[in-house]
Motif scaffolding. Structure first.
Motif, PDB file in Angstrom:
ATOM      1  N   ASN A   1       5.287  -8.432  15.803  1.00 23.16           N
ATOM      2  CA  ASN A   1       4.455  -7.430  16.468  1.00 23.16           C
ATOM      3  C   ASN A   1       4.326  -6.153  15.632  1.00 23.16           C
ATOM      4  OD1 ASN A   1       6.980  -6.467  16.659  1.00 23.16           O
ATOM      5  ND2 ASN A   1       6.972  -6.106  18.874  1.00 23.16           N
ATOM      6  N   HIS A   2       4.620  -6.265  14.353  1.00 25.51           N
ATOM      7  CA  HIS A   2       4.591  -5.106  13.466  1.00 25.51           C
ATOM      8  C   HIS A   2       3.157  -4.579  13.335  1.00 25.51           C
ATOM      9  CE1 HIS A   2       5.467  -2.621  10.056  1.00 25.51           C
ATOM     10  NE2 HIS A   2       4.698  -3.327   9.263  1.00 25.51           N
ATOM     11  N   TYR A   3       3.011  -3.246  13.368  1.00 24.44           N
ATOM     12  CA  TYR A   3       1.692  -2.599  13.337  1.00 24.44           C
ATOM     13  C   TYR A   3       0.799  -3.121  12.205  1.00 24.44           C
ATOM     14  CZ  TYR A   3      -1.624   1.171  12.302  1.00 24.44           C
ATOM     15  OH  TYR A   3      -2.757   1.884  12.012  1.00 24.44           O
TER      16      TYR A   3
ATOM     17  N   PHE B   1       7.257  -3.524  -3.454  1.00 22.60           N
ATOM     18  CA  PHE B   1       7.835  -3.070  -2.180  1.00 22.60           C
ATOM     19  C   PHE B   1       6.709  -2.771  -1.181  1.00 22.60           C
ATOM     20  CE2 PHE B   1      12.446  -1.484  -2.538  1.00 22.60           C
ATOM     21  CZ  PHE B   1      12.772  -2.446  -3.476  1.00 22.60           C
ATOM     22  N   GLY B   2       6.771  -3.363   0.013  1.00 19.86           N
ATOM     23  CA  GLY B   2       5.722  -3.144   1.026  1.00 19.86           C
ATOM     24  C   GLY B   2       4.403  -3.690   0.509  1.00 19.86           C
ATOM     25  N   CYS B   3       4.435  -4.968   0.075  1.00 26.59           N
ATOM     26  CA  CYS B   3       3.298  -5.558  -0.670  1.00 26.59           C
ATOM     27  C   CYS B   3       2.076  -5.805   0.188  1.00 26.59           C
ATOM     28  CB  CYS B   3       3.728  -6.870  -1.322  1.00 26.59           C
ATOM     29  SG  CYS B   3       4.110  -8.163  -0.101  1.00 26.59           S
TER      30      CYS B   3
ATOM     31  N   ILE C   1       7.708  -6.248   5.622  1.00 24.59           N
ATOM     32  CA  ILE C   1       8.283  -6.502   6.943  1.00 24.59           C
ATOM     33  C   ILE C   1       7.320  -7.288   7.838  1.00 24.59           C
ATOM     34  CG2 ILE C   1       7.476  -4.335   7.974  1.00 24.59           C
ATOM     35  CD1 ILE C   1      10.198  -4.078   9.327  1.00 24.59           C
ATOM     36  N   GLY C   2       6.045  -7.267   7.536  1.00 21.39           N
ATOM     37  CA  GLY C   2       5.038  -7.938   8.385  1.00 21.39           C
ATOM     38  C   GLY C   2       4.902  -9.411   8.030  1.00 21.39           C
ATOM     39  N   ASN C   3       5.318 -10.294   8.950  1.00 21.22           N
ATOM     40  CA  ASN C   3       5.267 -11.739   8.641  1.00 21.22           C
ATOM     41  C   ASN C   3       3.843 -12.244   8.454  1.00 21.22           C
ATOM     42  OD1 ASN C   3       4.882 -11.358  11.429  1.00 21.22           O
ATOM     43  ND2 ASN C   3       5.334 -13.497  11.841  1.00 21.22           N
ATOM     44  N   LYS C   4       2.883 -11.682   9.224  1.00 25.54           N
ATOM     45  CA  LYS C   4       1.481 -12.127   9.112  1.00 25.54           C
ATOM     46  C   LYS C   4       0.927 -11.727   7.747  1.00 25.54           C
ATOM     47  CE  LYS C   4       0.414 -13.645  13.380  1.00 25.54           C
ATOM     48  NZ  LYS C   4       1.433 -13.137  14.266  1.00 25.54           N
ATOM     49  N   LEU C   5       1.312 -10.544   7.293  1.00 30.24           N
ATOM     50  CA  LEU C   5       0.858 -10.080   5.967  1.00 30.24           C
ATOM     51  C   LEU C   5       1.394 -10.993   4.881  1.00 30.24           C
ATOM     52  CD1 LEU C   5       1.463  -6.324   6.632  1.00 30.24           C
ATOM     53  CD2 LEU C   5      -0.715  -7.258   5.898  1.00 30.24           C
ATOM     54  N   ILE C   6       2.656 -11.365   5.020  1.00 28.56           N
ATOM     55  CA  ILE C   6       3.285 -12.226   4.015  1.00 28.56           C
ATOM     56  C   ILE C   6       2.641 -13.620   4.031  1.00 28.56           C
ATOM     57  CG2 ILE C   6       5.475 -13.432   3.519  1.00 28.56           C
ATOM     58  CD1 ILE C   6       5.379 -10.599   2.362  1.00 28.56           C
TER      59      ILE C   6
ATOM     60  N   ASN D   1      12.892  -6.313   6.200  1.00 24.66           N
ATOM     61  CA  ASN D   1      12.871  -4.860   6.321  1.00 24.66           C
ATOM     62  C   ASN D   1      13.608  -4.291   5.105  1.00 24.66           C
ATOM     63  OD1 ASN D   1      13.172  -2.186   6.906  1.00 24.66           O
ATOM     64  ND2 ASN D   1      13.791  -2.511   9.041  1.00 24.66           N
ATOM     65  N   ILE D   2      12.852  -3.629   4.234  1.00 24.70           N
ATOM     66  CA  ILE D   2      13.421  -3.133   2.977  1.00 24.70           C
ATOM     67  C   ILE D   2      14.589  -2.176   3.232  1.00 24.70           C
ATOM     68  CG2 ILE D   2      12.847  -1.622   0.998  1.00 24.70           C
ATOM     69  CD1 ILE D   2      10.091  -3.182   1.018  1.00 24.70           C
ATOM     70  N   GLN D   3      14.548  -1.488   4.376  1.00 20.45           N
ATOM     71  CA  GLN D   3      15.647  -0.558   4.695  1.00 20.45           C
ATOM     72  C   GLN D   3      16.993  -1.297   4.744  1.00 20.45           C
ATOM     73  OE1 GLN D   3      15.242   2.571   4.855  1.00 20.45           O
ATOM     74  NE2 GLN D   3      13.157   3.005   5.524  1.00 20.45           N
TER      75      GLN D   3
ATOM     76  N   HIS E   1       2.618   0.389  -3.483  1.00 23.77           N
ATOM     77  CA  HIS E   1       1.280   0.955  -3.286  1.00 23.77           C
ATOM     78  C   HIS E   1       1.124   1.372  -1.829  1.00 23.77           C
ATOM     79  CE1 HIS E   1      -3.053   1.206  -2.735  1.00 23.77           C
ATOM     80  NE2 HIS E   1      -3.091   1.507  -4.009  1.00 23.77           N
ATOM     81  N   ALA E   2       0.907   2.682  -1.606  1.00 26.56           N
ATOM     82  CA  ALA E   2       0.724   3.207  -0.240  1.00 26.56           C
ATOM     83  C   ALA E   2       1.839   2.721   0.680  1.00 26.56           C
ATOM     84  CB  ALA E   2      -0.653   2.808   0.302  1.00 26.56           C
ATOM     85  N   PHE E   3       3.053   2.785   0.190  1.00 25.43           N
ATOM     86  CA  PHE E   3       4.217   2.313   0.951  1.00 25.43           C
ATOM     87  C   PHE E   3       5.180   3.464   1.251  1.00 25.43           C
ATOM     88  CE2 PHE E   3       8.712   0.918   0.301  1.00 25.43           C
ATOM     89  CZ  PHE E   3       8.904   0.387   1.561  1.00 25.43           C
TER      90      PHE E   3
HETATM   91  C1  LIG Z   1      -0.357   0.951   3.920  1.00 23.57           C
HETATM   92  S1  LIG Z   1       0.398  -0.602   3.900  1.00 23.57           S
HETATM   93  C2  LIG Z   1       0.242  -0.957   2.173  1.00 23.57           C
HETATM   94  C3  LIG Z   1       0.298  -2.422   1.844  1.00 23.57           C
HETATM   95  C4  LIG Z   1       0.007  -2.757   0.389  1.00 23.57           C
HETATM   96  N1  LIG Z   1       0.984  -2.176  -0.509  1.00 23.57           N
HETATM   97  C5  LIG Z   1      -1.389  -2.325   0.040  1.00 23.57           C
HETATM   98  O1  LIG Z   1      -1.568  -1.239  -0.520  1.00 23.57           O
HETATM   99  O2  LIG Z   1      -2.326  -3.063   0.359  1.00 23.57           O
HETATM  100  C6  LIG Z   1       2.138  -0.267   4.061  1.00 23.57           C
HETATM  101  C7  LIG Z   1       2.957  -1.533   4.034  1.00 23.57           C
HETATM  102  O3  LIG Z   1       4.350  -1.215   4.051  1.00 23.57           O
HETATM  103  C8  LIG Z   1       5.015  -2.179   4.860  1.00 23.57           C
HETATM  104  N2  LIG Z   1       6.280  -1.629   5.315  1.00 23.57           N
HETATM  105  C9  LIG Z   1       6.472  -0.462   5.978  1.00 23.57           C
HETATM  106  N3  LIG Z   1       7.791  -0.283   6.205  1.00 23.57           N
HETATM  107  C10 LIG Z   1       8.447  -1.344   5.681  1.00 23.57           C
HETATM  108  C11 LIG Z   1       9.797  -1.727   5.602  1.00 23.57           C
HETATM  109  N4  LIG Z   1      10.764  -0.971   6.112  1.00 23.57           N
HETATM  110  N5  LIG Z   1      10.107  -2.881   4.979  1.00 23.57           N
HETATM  111  C12 LIG Z   1       9.147  -3.667   4.437  1.00 23.57           C
HETATM  112  N6  LIG Z   1       7.825  -3.343   4.489  1.00 23.57           N
HETATM  113  C13 LIG Z   1       7.478  -2.206   5.097  1.00 23.57           C
HETATM  114  C14 LIG Z   1       4.019  -2.447   5.967  1.00 23.57           C
HETATM  115  O4  LIG Z   1       4.257  -3.657   6.650  1.00 23.57           O
HETATM  116  C15 LIG Z   1       2.689  -2.432   5.224  1.00 23.57           C
HETATM  117  O5  LIG Z   1       2.321  -3.701   4.773  1.00 23.57           O
END
Ligand SMILES: C[S@@+](CC[C@H](N)C(=O)[O-])C[C@H]1O[C@@H](n2cnc3c(N)ncnc32)[C@H](O)[C@@H]1O
Length: 292
Positions: free
Chosen positions: A3-5, A45-47, A71-76, A96-98, A112-114
Motif C-alpha cells: 500500500n506504499h504511496y 537507492f529508491g530506484c 520499498i514499493g513492491n509494485k514499482l519493483i 526499506n532502505i532505512q 534520483h529524486a530519492f
Molecule cells: C520520487 S520517487 C523516485 C523514483 C526513481 N528514483 C525515479 O526517479 O524515477 C522516490 C522513490 O523512493 C522510494 N523510497 C522512499 N523511501 C524509501 C525507503 N525508505 N526505502 C526504499 N525506497 C524508498 C519510493 O518508493 C519511490 O520509488
C-alpha cells in the motif's frame, strides 16, 4: 510494501523524468565527466521503476550490472518487467532502505529524486557511501525546489501571479524543519558529502529547459503538456477549505494560504496546451569519489 504511496505513481514517474535531462547531457556526464570506461556494478537507492537504469545502463561499458532497491513492491515488479527483454544484467530488491545494510561491493551508487523523501538524508548518504568499494563513486540527482519554482515562464502572465515565490521558498524551509524531508536537498548534497569524507566532489545543474510551443509539432507538445500536468503544474487545487487548512498546518498564515489557493486556482484555469511556457527543473547532480 503493497500500500506504499509510490506504488500508485508509476504513470507519474514514467511521464515526468524526461522533463529533467536531455539524453546527450547524460551521455556527456557518463563519458566526459565521470569517465566510466570499464564495466561497473551500480546500485540505485529508491530506484522506482528503474528510470536511472534505463538511461545509464546503455551508456555504461558492456558487462556492467544494475541493482535497484525500492520499498514499493509494485514499482519493483514494474522495473523487472521493463528490463525483462534487455540484455543487461539487472537485479531488483524490495526493501526499506532505512532497515537494510549493504556490503561494500559496488563501484557506483546512485539515487534520483530519492533523498528528498527521507527524513535523515545525511544518514542515508552515509549508507550509500558504505556500499562502495575503494575508489567507487556516489552520484545523487536531487531537486532544489527554491530554484525550480523560479524557473517557469508562462507567456502573458507575471510569474508572481501564479507562484508565490517568497512564500513557497519559506514554506519549503519550514517543511524541512518540521519533517526532516528536504525539497532543497540537491543544493546541500555537495556540502554533506564533503562532511562525510567524500573527495573530488562535482555538482552540475540539469540541462533541460522545456518549451511548450503552440507552433511546434502537436503530438510532441501534447506529450509535454501532459507531463507538465502530471508533474503538478497547473493542477486543480481542489477543495478551498482543505487546501487552506493543510497549508496553515504547514506554517502558513491564513492570508498566505488564501493567496496560494488563488494563485494555484488561477494557474489551473489559464494553463492549457495552447499557451507558451518555458520551464527548467534545476535538478542538482552531485558526484564524488570514496577514498579509504
Ligand atoms: C520520487 S520517487 C523516485 C523514483 C526513481 N528514483 C525515479 O526517479 O524515477 C522516490 C522513490 O523512493 C522510494 N523510497 C522512499 N523511501 C524509501 C525507503 N525508505 N526505502 C526504499 N525506497 C524508498 C519510493 O518508493 C519511490 O520509488
Amino acid at each position: 510494501m503493497s500500500n506504499h504511496y509510490w506504488n500508485s505513481k508509476i504513470e507519474y514517474l514514467s511521464k515526468t523524468r524526461w522533463l529533467y535531462y536531455n539524453d546527450d547531457y547524460l551521455e556527456f556526464l557518463v563519458k566526459s565527466v565521470w569517465k566510466i570506461t570499464s564495466p561497473v556494478r551500480i546500485i540505485d537507492f529508491g530506484c522506482g521503476y528503474g528510470y536511472l537504469g534505463t538511461k545509464l545502463l546503455p551508456l555504461f561499458p558492456e558487462g556492467s550490472t544494475y541493482t535497484g532497491v525500492d520499498i514499493g513492491n509494485k514499482l519493483i515488479e514494474h522495473a523487472a518487467d521493463v528490463f525483462r527483454e534487455s540484455t543487461f544484467h539487472t537485479e531488483f530488491i524490495v526493501g526499506n532502505i532505512q532497515d537494510m545494510s549493504f556490503e561494500k561491493e559496488y563501484n557506483i551508487v546512485v539515487c534520483h529524486a530519492f533523498l528528498l523523501h527521507v527524513e535523515n538524508p545525511k544518514e542515508i548518504l552515509q549508507k550509500m557511501i558504505g556500499c562502495l568499494v575503494d575508489g567507487g563513486r556516489i552520484i545523487c540527482f536531487e531537486p532544489h525546489w527554491i530554484s525550480s519554482m523560479a524557473n517557469y515562464f508562462l507567456d502573458g502572465v507575471n510569474a508572481s501571479e501564479f507562484v508565490q515565490l517568497g512564500f513557497l521558498q519559506k514554506l519549503f524551509e519550514s517543511d524541512k524543519e518540521r519533517s526532516g524531508k528536504d525539497g532543497n536537498i540537491g543544493i546541500k548534497v555537495p556540502v554533506y558529502l564533503s562532511q562525510l569524507g567524500v573527495k573530488e566532489i562535482d555538482c552540475r545543474v540539469s540541462d533541460r529547459v522545456n518549451f511548450l510551443d503552440p507552433n511546434a509539432d502537436v503530438l510532441k507538445m501534447d506529450a509535454l503538456y501532459s507531463s507538465l500536468k502530471e508533474d503538478g503544474f497547473g493542477a486543480d487545487p481542489g477543495d478551498e477549505d482543505s487546501f487552506i487548512s493543510n497549508l496553515i498546518q504547514r506554517g502558513a498564515t491564513y492570508e498566505e494560504a488564501t493567496n496560494e489557493y488563488k494563485a494555484e486556482l488561477f494557474l489551473s484555469e489559464i494553463f492549457n496546451s495552447d499557451v507558451f511556457l518555458t520551464y527548467a527543473a534545476n535538478m542538482k547532480i552531485t558526484s564524488g569519489v570514496i577514498e579509504r
